[in-house]
Design an enzyme around this catalytic site. Structure first.
Site, PDB file in Angstrom:
ATOM      1  N   CYS A  97       0.826  -1.208   0.000  1.00  0.00           N
ATOM      2  CA  CYS A  97       0.000   0.000   0.000  1.00  0.00           C
ATOM      3  C   CYS A  97       0.863   1.262   0.000  1.00  0.00           C
ATOM      4  O   CYS A  97       0.535   2.256  -0.656  1.00  0.00           O
ATOM      5  CB  CYS A  97      -0.925   0.012   1.212  1.00  0.00           C
ATOM      6  SG  CYS A  97      -2.078  -1.376   1.268  1.00  0.00           S
ATOM      7  N   ARG A 127      -7.695  -3.988  -3.197  1.00  0.00           N
ATOM      8  CA  ARG A 127      -7.150  -2.879  -3.986  1.00  0.00           C
ATOM      9  C   ARG A 127      -8.103  -2.582  -5.155  1.00  0.00           C
ATOM     10  O   ARG A 127      -7.917  -3.083  -6.261  1.00  0.00           O
ATOM     11  CB  ARG A 127      -5.757  -3.225  -4.496  1.00  0.00           C
ATOM     12  CG  ARG A 127      -4.798  -3.598  -3.395  1.00  0.00           C
ATOM     13  CD  ARG A 127      -3.405  -3.932  -3.900  1.00  0.00           C
ATOM     14  NE  ARG A 127      -2.669  -4.609  -2.843  1.00  0.00           N
ATOM     15  CZ  ARG A 127      -2.180  -3.994  -1.770  1.00  0.00           C
ATOM     16  NH1 ARG A 127      -2.330  -2.683  -1.626  1.00  0.00           N
ATOM     17  NH2 ARG A 127      -1.542  -4.681  -0.839  1.00  0.00           N
TER      18      ARG A 127
END
EC number: 1.11.1.24
Length: 214
Positions: free
Chosen positions: A51, A128
């Site tokens: 991330c 995601r």
């Protein structure tokens, strides 16, 4: 025999789900972005390596997105204060300033509305997911990645440019189209139009496949 009921998620070319949520830049709603393109993207958790690389990539290209009348808006199911600490950490450790807001979606309201929670991956973390919403609030594209593979911010940028260019020029884009490449001319809708296509001045391979320069 039982059947699993799956939550209804967002659908392409329909109005994106409304939201009003706290972010690192104050409250934000979908309506705040009216008149602009919006890239809304979720990540599983703050202070995680994959991330962090994604946020750095988005932050480095924020001005390029802004030049396309596009705002960035991140999201995870972490607290407001976790987001603040993570943004400060990225600035300190990587020298990158994350200037776009991040939604603190502790109650998972936005994540559920956008189908960011995928039970096969996790019941408590958003995958995601990336959503491109146009200036009218219509969802134009959505891309999902698994937990363990980072998304391509360059591809999201390319897709945004392709969508905007297709809208402006009433055309379609071939595989991996980028600015400067030829675009696909709409396919003829009648037999007479198909017969006439070869004489219309396009780069025509066959009646259904013609390209042109912009």
């Amino acid at each position: 025999m039982t059947t699993e009921t799956r939550p209804a998620g967002p659908r392409l070319n329909e109005v994106a789900p409304a939201f009003d949520a706290p972010t690192t830049h104050g409250r934000r709603s979908l309506e705040d972005y009216r008149g602009k393109w919006l890239i809304l993207f979720s990540h599983p958790a703050d202070f995680t390596p994959v991330c962090t690389t994604e946020f750095i990539a988005f932050a480095k290209r924020q001005d390029e997105f802004a030049a396309l009348n596009t705002e960035l808006l991140g999201l995870s199911i972490d607290s407001h204060y976790s987001h603040i600490a993570w943004v400060l950490n990225i600035k300190e450790k990587f020298g990158v300033d994350v200037r776009f807001p991040i939604i603190a979606d502790l109650n998972m309201a936005v994540a559920q509305a956008y189908g960011m929670i995928q039970p096969g991956a996790s019941d408590t973390a958003a995958v995601r997911a990336t959503f491109i919403i146009d200036p009218e609030g219509v969802l134009r594209a959505m891309v999902y990645y698994p937990m363990n593979a980072g998304r391509s911010v360059a591809e999201i940028h390319r897709l945004l440019v392709a969508l905007q260019t297709a809208d402006e020029n009433k055309c379609a884009m071939p595989e991996n189209w980028t600015l400067g490449d030829e675009v696909i001319v709409p396919t003829p809708a009648t037999p007479d139009a198909a017969l006439a296509r070869a004489s219309e001045g396009y780069n025509t391979v066959d009646w259904y496949f013609s390209t042109r320069a912009l």
